[in-house]
Design a protein around this motif. Structure first.
Motif, PDB file in Angstrom:
ATOM      1  N   GLN A   8      20.761  14.030 -46.623  1.00  0.00           N
ATOM      2  CA  GLN A   8      20.430  15.096 -47.564  1.00  0.00           C
ATOM      3  C   GLN A   8      20.378  16.469 -46.910  1.00  0.00           C
ATOM      4  N   ASP A   9      19.710  16.573 -45.784  1.00  0.00           N
ATOM      5  CA  ASP A   9      19.448  17.882 -45.186  1.00  0.00           C
ATOM      6  C   ASP A   9      20.534  18.357 -44.224  1.00  0.00           C
ATOM      7  N   LEU A  10      21.207  17.420 -43.545  1.00  0.00           N
ATOM      8  CA  LEU A  10      22.143  17.808 -42.486  1.00  0.00           C
ATOM      9  C   LEU A  10      23.562  17.275 -42.694  1.00  0.00           C
ATOM     10  N   GLU A  11      23.793  16.601 -43.808  1.00  0.00           N
ATOM     11  CA  GLU A  11      25.112  16.037 -44.099  1.00  0.00           C
ATOM     12  C   GLU A  11      25.666  15.263 -42.896  1.00  0.00           C
ATOM     13  N   ALA A  12      24.808  14.438 -42.317  1.00  0.00           N
ATOM     14  CA  ALA A  12      25.152  13.679 -41.118  1.00  0.00           C
ATOM     15  C   ALA A  12      25.315  12.199 -41.465  1.00  0.00           C
ATOM     16  N   ASN A  13      25.841  11.430 -40.507  1.00  0.00           N
ATOM     17  CA  ASN A  13      26.063  10.010 -40.776  1.00  0.00           C
ATOM     18  C   ASN A  13      25.472   9.071 -39.722  1.00  0.00           C
ATOM     19  N   ALA A  14      24.588   9.604 -38.862  1.00  0.00           N
ATOM     20  CA  ALA A  14      23.940   8.741 -37.868  1.00  0.00           C
ATOM     21  C   ALA A  14      22.626   9.363 -37.404  1.00  0.00           C
ATOM     22  N   VAL A  15      21.691   8.504 -37.062  1.00  0.00           N
ATOM     23  CA  VAL A  15      20.409   8.935 -36.502  1.00  0.00           C
ATOM     24  C   VAL A  15      20.066   8.050 -35.316  1.00  0.00           C
ATOM     25  N   MET A  16      19.271   8.603 -34.392  1.00  0.00           N
ATOM     26  CA  MET A  16      18.805   7.830 -33.246  1.00  0.00           C
ATOM     27  C   MET A  16      17.383   8.270 -32.908  1.00  0.00           C
ATOM     28  N   PRO A  17      16.447   7.325 -32.800  1.00  0.00           N
ATOM     29  CA  PRO A  17      15.079   7.719 -32.458  1.00  0.00           C
ATOM     30  C   PRO A  17      15.029   8.350 -31.065  1.00  0.00           C
ATOM     31  N   ILE A  18      14.296   9.460 -30.961  1.00  0.00           N
ATOM     32  CA  ILE A  18      14.141  10.115 -29.656  1.00  0.00           C
ATOM     33  C   ILE A  18      12.673  10.260 -29.262  1.00  0.00           C
ATOM     34  N   VAL A  44      24.614   6.331 -43.585  1.00  0.00           N
ATOM     35  CA  VAL A  44      24.015   6.801 -42.333  1.00  0.00           C
ATOM     36  C   VAL A  44      23.577   5.590 -41.519  1.00  0.00           C
ATOM     37  N   ARG A  45      24.090   5.501 -40.292  1.00  0.00           N
ATOM     38  CA  ARG A  45      23.759   4.340 -39.457  1.00  0.00           C
ATOM     39  C   ARG A  45      22.741   4.700 -38.387  1.00  0.00           C
ATOM     40  N   LEU A  46      22.109   3.682 -37.878  1.00  0.00           N
ATOM     41  CA  LEU A  46      21.122   3.830 -36.816  1.00  0.00           C
ATOM     42  C   LEU A  46      21.803   3.574 -35.479  1.00  0.00           C
ATOM     43  N   LEU A  47      21.769   4.564 -34.599  1.00  0.00           N
ATOM     44  CA  LEU A  47      22.284   4.409 -33.236  1.00  0.00           C
ATOM     45  C   LEU A  47      21.129   3.953 -32.355  1.00  0.00           C
ATOM     46  N   THR A  48      21.440   3.115 -31.373  1.00  0.00           N
ATOM     47  CA  THR A  48      20.377   2.592 -30.517  1.00  0.00           C
ATOM     48  C   THR A  48      20.503   3.002 -29.060  1.00  0.00           C
ATOM     49  N   SER A  49      21.601   3.727 -28.721  1.00  0.00           N
ATOM     50  CA  SER A  49      21.760   4.151 -27.330  1.00  0.00           C
ATOM     51  C   SER A  49      22.575   5.442 -27.257  1.00  0.00           C
ATOM     52  N   GLU A  50      22.416   6.150 -26.150  1.00  0.00           N
ATOM     53  CA  GLU A  50      23.191   7.370 -25.911  1.00  0.00           C
ATOM     54  C   GLU A  50      24.687   7.067 -25.890  1.00  0.00           C
ATOM     55  N   VAL A  74      19.985  13.703 -34.917  1.00  0.00           N
ATOM     56  CA  VAL A  74      20.873  13.508 -36.064  1.00  0.00           C
ATOM     57  C   VAL A  74      22.295  13.894 -35.643  1.00  0.00           C
ATOM     58  N   TYR A  75      23.258  13.040 -36.026  1.00  0.00           N
ATOM     59  CA  TYR A  75      24.640  13.202 -35.574  1.00  0.00           C
ATOM     60  C   TYR A  75      25.646  13.091 -36.722  1.00  0.00           C
ATOM     61  N   ARG A  76      26.810  13.696 -36.485  1.00  0.00           N
ATOM     62  CA  ARG A  76      28.009  13.419 -37.279  1.00  0.00           C
ATOM     63  C   ARG A  76      28.960  12.688 -36.341  1.00  0.00           C
ATOM     64  N   CYS A  77      29.275  11.468 -36.688  1.00  0.00           N
ATOM     65  CA  CYS A  77      30.134  10.621 -35.854  1.00  0.00           C
ATOM     66  C   CYS A  77      31.454  10.373 -36.557  1.00  0.00           C
ATOM     67  N   PRO A  78      32.510  10.136 -35.759  1.00  0.00           N
ATOM     68  CA  PRO A  78      33.779   9.752 -36.372  1.00  0.00           C
ATOM     69  C   PRO A  78      33.587   8.460 -37.152  1.00  0.00           C
ATOM     70  N   ARG A  79      34.275   8.317 -38.218  1.00  0.00           N
ATOM     71  CA  ARG A  79      34.147   7.107 -39.058  1.00  0.00           C
ATOM     72  C   ARG A  79      34.934   5.960 -38.506  1.00  0.00           C
ATOM     73  N   ARG A  96      28.062   9.121 -27.849  1.00  0.00           N
ATOM     74  CA  ARG A  96      28.896   9.967 -26.986  1.00  0.00           C
ATOM     75  C   ARG A  96      30.056  10.640 -27.710  1.00  0.00           C
ATOM     76  N   ASP A  97      30.613  10.028 -28.748  1.00  0.00           N
ATOM     77  CA  ASP A  97      31.721  10.628 -29.490  1.00  0.00           C
ATOM     78  C   ASP A  97      31.252  11.378 -30.739  1.00  0.00           C
ATOM     79  N   CYS A  98      29.960  11.549 -30.853  1.00  0.00           N
ATOM     80  CA  CYS A  98      29.371  12.176 -32.043  1.00  0.00           C
ATOM     81  C   CYS A  98      28.973  13.623 -31.757  1.00  0.00           C
ATOM     82  N   GLU A  99      28.900  14.400 -32.823  1.00  0.00           N
ATOM     83  CA  GLU A  99      28.436  15.786 -32.735  1.00  0.00           C
ATOM     84  C   GLU A  99      26.956  15.828 -33.102  1.00  0.00           C
TER      85      GLU A  99
END
Length: 95
Positions: free
Chosen positions: A68-78, A18-24, A90-95, A28-31
């Motif tokens: 664990q909870d959302l089966e996601a691979n990215a997060v970004m503070p909001i 799970v990676r940390l995103l720092t900008s919108e 919390v996002y699912r992004c293309p690998r 953009r390509d994530c769910e």
């Protein structure tokens, strides 16, 4: 002073991806799959903990939650950190 170097939060094996995103723009390509609000103690025995240590531990908690909870691979503070609490998208992004 000794407690300022301690960390009580560990990254789970599932959260290592799970990676940390720092900008919108990075998202953009994530769910978007939800949000997670994580919290921890920002004071120990009445002494304020290092802001950087608290920030890093909140990110670790958010990554753990996303995996664990959302089966996601990215997060970004909001939200900003307030009293040891922060919300992340919390996002699912293309690998």
């Amino acid at each position: 002073m000794l407690l300022s170097g301690c960390s009580w939060v560990s990254l789970t094996p599932e959260a290592e991806e799970v990676r940390l995103l720092t900008s919108e723009a990075e998202a953009r390509d994530c769910e978007a799959v939800g949000k997670t609000t994580v919290s921890l103690m920002d004071r120990v025995a009445g002494i304020k903990r290092s802001a950087e240590k608290v920030r890093k531990e909140l990110i670790t908690l958010a990554r753990n939650s996303a995996a664990q909870d959302l089966e996601a691979n990215a997060v970004m503070p909001i939200s900003e950190i307030e009293s040891g609490r922060q919300t992340f998208a919390v996002y699912r992004c293309p690998r």
